[in-house]
Design a protein around this motif. Structure first.
Motif, PDB file in Angstrom:
ATOM      1  N   GLY A 172     -42.473  -4.142 -10.465  1.00 48.72           N
ATOM      2  CA  GLY A 172     -41.693  -5.355 -10.751  1.00 48.72           C
ATOM      3  C   GLY A 172     -42.032  -6.036 -12.069  1.00 48.72           C
ATOM      4  N   HIS A 173     -41.974  -7.360 -12.046  1.00 46.08           N
ATOM      5  CA  HIS A 173     -42.031  -8.126 -13.302  1.00 46.08           C
ATOM      6  C   HIS A 173     -43.376  -8.110 -13.997  1.00 46.08           C
ATOM      7  CE1 HIS A 173     -38.264  -9.485 -11.617  1.00 46.08           C
ATOM      8  NE2 HIS A 173     -37.932  -9.838 -12.834  1.00 46.08           N
ATOM      9  N   ILE A 174     -44.398  -7.602 -13.334  1.00 48.44           N
ATOM     10  CA  ILE A 174     -45.693  -7.484 -14.009  1.00 48.44           C
ATOM     11  C   ILE A 174     -45.542  -6.646 -15.288  1.00 48.44           C
ATOM     12  CG2 ILE A 174     -46.579  -5.386 -12.844  1.00 48.44           C
ATOM     13  CD1 ILE A 174     -49.184  -7.068 -12.417  1.00 48.44           C
ATOM     14  N   GLN A 175     -44.568  -5.736 -15.262  1.00 52.28           N
ATOM     15  CA  GLN A 175     -44.334  -4.871 -16.433  1.00 52.28           C
ATOM     16  C   GLN A 175     -43.784  -5.639 -17.629  1.00 52.28           C
ATOM     17  OE1 GLN A 175     -42.467  -0.921 -14.601  1.00 52.28           O
ATOM     18  NE2 GLN A 175     -42.097  -2.743 -13.393  1.00 52.28           N
ATOM     19  N   ARG A 176     -43.258  -6.831 -17.383  1.00 51.46           N
ATOM     20  CA  ARG A 176     -42.684  -7.607 -18.489  1.00 51.46           C
ATOM     21  C   ARG A 176     -43.707  -8.539 -19.134  1.00 51.46           C
ATOM     22  NH1 ARG A 176     -37.002  -8.751 -16.504  1.00 51.46           N
ATOM     23  NH2 ARG A 176     -37.384 -10.943 -16.974  1.00 51.46           N
ATOM     24  N   GLY A 177     -44.877  -8.674 -18.480  1.00 50.01           N
ATOM     25  CA  GLY A 177     -45.853  -9.623 -19.003  1.00 50.01           C
ATOM     26  C   GLY A 177     -46.981  -8.968 -19.770  1.00 50.01           C
TER      27      GLY A 177
ATOM     28  N   ALA B 165     -35.025  -5.897 -28.306  1.00 50.92           N
ATOM     29  CA  ALA B 165     -36.257  -6.109 -27.537  1.00 50.92           C
ATOM     30  C   ALA B 165     -35.939  -5.999 -26.055  1.00 50.92           C
ATOM     31  CB  ALA B 165     -36.839  -7.485 -27.858  1.00 50.92           C
ATOM     32  N   THR B 166     -36.432  -4.992 -25.412  1.00 50.48           N
ATOM     33  CA  THR B 166     -36.352  -4.855 -23.963  1.00 50.48           C
ATOM     34  C   THR B 166     -37.331  -3.775 -23.521  1.00 50.48           C
ATOM     35  OG1 THR B 166     -35.028  -3.934 -22.139  1.00 50.48           O
ATOM     36  CG2 THR B 166     -34.233  -3.460 -24.343  1.00 50.48           C
ATOM     37  N   ILE B 167     -37.949  -4.012 -22.372  1.00 53.03           N
ATOM     38  CA  ILE B 167     -38.904  -3.004 -21.886  1.00 53.03           C
ATOM     39  C   ILE B 167     -38.188  -1.724 -21.466  1.00 53.03           C
ATOM     40  CG2 ILE B 167     -40.582  -4.720 -21.100  1.00 53.03           C
ATOM     41  CD1 ILE B 167     -39.666  -3.878 -18.166  1.00 53.03           C
ATOM     42  N   ASP B 168     -36.854  -1.790 -21.292  1.00 54.41           N
ATOM     43  CA  ASP B 168     -36.114  -0.625 -20.784  1.00 54.41           C
ATOM     44  C   ASP B 168     -35.917   0.457 -21.854  1.00 54.41           C
ATOM     45  OD1 ASP B 168     -35.873  -2.164 -18.504  1.00 54.41           O
ATOM     46  OD2 ASP B 168     -33.874  -2.899 -19.035  1.00 54.41           O
ATOM     47  N   ASN B 169     -36.031   0.090 -23.104  1.00 51.72           N
ATOM     48  CA  ASN B 169     -35.778   1.004 -24.232  1.00 51.72           C
ATOM     49  C   ASN B 169     -34.397   1.658 -24.134  1.00 51.72           C
ATOM     50  OD1 ASN B 169     -36.527   2.093 -26.696  1.00 51.72           O
ATOM     51  ND2 ASN B 169     -37.461   3.923 -25.811  1.00 51.72           N
TER      52      ASN B 169
ATOM     53  N   ALA C 271     -32.964 -16.911 -21.455  1.00 46.62           N
ATOM     54  CA  ALA C 271     -32.038 -17.146 -20.344  1.00 46.62           C
ATOM     55  C   ALA C 271     -30.861 -16.200 -20.490  1.00 46.62           C
ATOM     56  CB  ALA C 271     -31.558 -18.591 -20.386  1.00 46.62           C
ATOM     57  N   ARG C 272     -30.113 -16.059 -19.401  1.00 46.69           N
ATOM     58  CA  ARG C 272     -28.839 -15.332 -19.475  1.00 46.69           C
ATOM     59  C   ARG C 272     -27.764 -16.391 -19.257  1.00 46.69           C
ATOM     60  NH1 ARG C 272     -32.140 -11.371 -16.208  1.00 46.69           N
ATOM     61  NH2 ARG C 272     -32.525  -9.621 -17.600  1.00 46.69           N
ATOM     62  N   SER C 273     -26.871 -16.572 -20.235  1.00 40.82           N
ATOM     63  CA  SER C 273     -25.929 -17.688 -20.186  1.00 40.82           C
ATOM     64  C   SER C 273     -24.513 -17.261 -19.803  1.00 40.82           C
ATOM     65  CB  SER C 273     -25.896 -18.385 -21.553  1.00 40.82           C
ATOM     66  OG  SER C 273     -24.844 -19.306 -21.613  1.00 40.82           O
TER      67      SER C 273
ATOM     68  N   VAL D  58     -40.867   1.738 -10.861  1.00 36.02           N
ATOM     69  CA  VAL D  58     -40.988   1.052 -12.147  1.00 36.02           C
ATOM     70  C   VAL D  58     -39.611   0.540 -12.568  1.00 36.02           C
ATOM     71  CG1 VAL D  58     -42.976   2.451 -12.872  1.00 36.02           C
ATOM     72  CG2 VAL D  58     -40.696   3.119 -13.595  1.00 36.02           C
ATOM     73  N   MET D  59     -39.616  -0.419 -13.479  1.00 35.51           N
ATOM     74  CA  MET D  59     -38.341  -1.004 -13.940  1.00 35.51           C
ATOM     75  C   MET D  59     -37.598  -0.048 -14.866  1.00 35.51           C
ATOM     76  SD  MET D  59     -38.820  -5.040 -14.591  1.00 35.51           S
ATOM     77  CE  MET D  59     -38.610  -6.215 -13.264  1.00 35.51           C
ATOM     78  N   GLY D  60     -36.558  -0.529 -15.480  1.00 30.23           N
ATOM     79  CA  GLY D  60     -35.777   0.293 -16.405  1.00 30.23           C
ATOM     80  C   GLY D  60     -34.285   0.081 -16.274  1.00 30.23           C
ATOM     81  N   ARG D  61     -33.897  -0.778 -15.354  1.00 31.32           N
ATOM     82  CA  ARG D  61     -32.477  -1.042 -15.056  1.00 31.32           C
ATOM     83  C   ARG D  61     -31.768   0.266 -14.731  1.00 31.32           C
ATOM     84  NH1 ARG D  61     -29.843  -5.909 -15.904  1.00 31.32           N
ATOM     85  NH2 ARG D  61     -31.482  -6.644 -17.250  1.00 31.32           N
ATOM     86  N   ASN D  62     -30.785   0.691 -15.545  1.00 33.33           N
ATOM     87  CA  ASN D  62     -30.081   1.939 -15.222  1.00 33.33           C
ATOM     88  C   ASN D  62     -30.641   3.144 -15.971  1.00 33.33           C
ATOM     89  OD1 ASN D  62     -28.209   0.502 -13.634  1.00 33.33           O
ATOM     90  ND2 ASN D  62     -27.207  -0.168 -15.521  1.00 33.33           N
TER      91      ASN D  62
ATOM     92  N   ALA E 288     -37.840   5.549 -10.922  1.00 33.69           N
ATOM     93  CA  ALA E 288     -37.179   4.537 -11.762  1.00 33.69           C
ATOM     94  C   ALA E 288     -36.313   3.691 -10.844  1.00 33.69           C
ATOM     95  CB  ALA E 288     -36.316   5.219 -12.813  1.00 33.69           C
ATOM     96  N   GLU E 289     -36.296   2.376 -11.061  1.00 33.58           N
ATOM     97  CA  GLU E 289     -35.518   1.523 -10.143  1.00 33.58           C
ATOM     98  C   GLU E 289     -34.054   1.944 -10.074  1.00 33.58           C
ATOM     99  OE1 GLU E 289     -35.105  -2.614 -11.252  1.00 33.58           O
ATOM    100  OE2 GLU E 289     -35.022  -2.152 -13.373  1.00 33.58           O
ATOM    101  N   GLY E 290     -33.544   2.521 -11.163  1.00 37.51           N
ATOM    102  CA  GLY E 290     -32.144   2.957 -11.173  1.00 37.51           C
ATOM    103  C   GLY E 290     -31.915   4.244 -10.391  1.00 37.51           C
TER     104      GLY E 290
END
Ligand code: F6P
Length: 330
Positions: free
Chosen positions: A254-259, A129-133, A76-78, A173-177, A227-229
């Motif tokens: 999207g999120h398929i890349q996280r699974g 740990a993050t798919i964005d590296n 979660a993000r709190s 594809v994902m990657g945030r920024n 890249a999404e960014g």
């Protein structure tokens, strides 16, 4: 930081999940047992520490999770943990459960939380740990390889149908920024063009001209990786249609890349990192992130780690340019 003997530790996963998180949790729990420590799983990230949401991680609890995607501890993000009151509650949980240390598995946001907690006297170790590296202190982050392979597999499938219909595909594809995922995947699928946030896009030069050059050299289908960014694939598809007169098909992975199951590289790296995080506690150290640098495991103090930057390897971009869209006609 020197500290008292660690007898019981907590482990949590926080932020966006990534394949290999379970392998890291398993390694932490098993290594804790190896060093005669008890291990408690904190569920739902930092929020779980506030809410005293936990599960005992004995040997049986982490059996058969090495190859599982997602995270058995949930994540979660709190927002509450961002407040002083929330962090005080989290410290209260550590006291109540008798936790002498916490291993926090996640990305930069997770480590910012870890730093705050360590400032309140709780020994913490971070595992990236993050798919964005996109973690500055570590060459590699758990989940990147799995996400790349998932994206590559999807794009290979897309290519089949693009080839049959002689079409253009625009894939986001994902990657945030960051463009690490996009560039790596783009090279691996032989993309016509790859757009990353780290490099300003000249649409005419970087997309239109590459499609033209490919067409002139006999190619009848095109693969554009975004890249999404770097922008929206939908908008880029529309611009291609207008500029080149072809009708691209757009796919947002999207999120398929996280699974999915973690690759061998992610399982092995997660296991090594989890092991070294607990070993540091066993040897009386804490307050660091376990990193890989030039293939070796290192410990970098969290505060320093958070200030480090990692730049996209532009030589990779040059390789892509040279190989995927040779300018042989010029
Ligand atoms: O950081 C991992 C990541 O998957 C990014 O690539 C993406 O931008 C973001 O998380 C998506 O977050 P959420 O799961 O909250 O939609």
């Amino acid at each position: 930081m020197m500290q008292k003997t660690i007898k019981r530790i907590g482990v949590l996963t926080s932020g966006g999940d990534s394949p290999g998180m379970n392998a890291a949790v398993r390694a932490v729990a098993r290594t804790a047992q190896h060093f005669n420590m008890e291990c408690i799983g904190i569920r739902r990230g930092w929020q779980g520490l506030i809410n005293s949401d936990f599960v005992i991680l004995d040997a049986a609890a982490v059996r058969h999770i090495l190859g599982l995607g997602g995270t058995i501890l949930y994540t979660a993000r709190s927002d509450e943990f961002m407040t002083e009151k929330g962090r005080e509650k989290a410290v209260g949980t550590c006291k109540m459960l008798g936790l002498d240390g916490i291993v926090a598995i996640g990305g930069d946001g997770t480590f910012r939380g870890a730093l705050e907690l360590s400032r309140l006297g709780v020994p913490v170790m971070g595992v990236p740990a993050t798919i964005d590296n996109d973690i500055g202190c570590s060459n590699y982050t758990i989940g990147f390889d799995s996400a790349c392979n998932t994206a590559i597999d999807c794009i290979d499938k897309l290519r089949d149908t693009m080839q049959s219909h002689e079409r253009c595909s625009v894939v986001e594809v994902m990657g945030r920024n960051a463009g690490f995922l996009a560039l790596y995947v783009g090279i691996a699928v032989g993309a016509t063009a790859v757009l990353v946030p780290e490099r300003e896009v000249d649409f005419e030069e970087d997309v239109v001209e590459r499609i033209r050059q490919a067409r002139l050299s006999g190619v009848t289908h095109f693969m554009i990786v975004v890249a999404e960014g770097a922008g929206s694939a939908i908008e880029i598809g529309a611009k291609i249609k207008e500029a080149v007169g072809i009708d691209p098909r757009v796919t947002v992975l999207g999120h398929i890349q996280r699974g999915g199951a973690p690759t061998g590289r992610d399982r092995e790296t997660a296991t090594r990192m989890g092991y070294y995080a607990v070993k540091a506690f066993a040897e009386g150290r804490s307050g660091s992130v376990i990193c890989t640098q030039d293939g070796k495991i290192t410990e970098i103090p969290i505060e320093e780690a958070l200030k480090m930057e990692k730049h996209l390897q532009m030589y990779r971009y040059e390789i892509l340019e040279a190989i995927s869209s040779p300018r042989g006609l010029k």
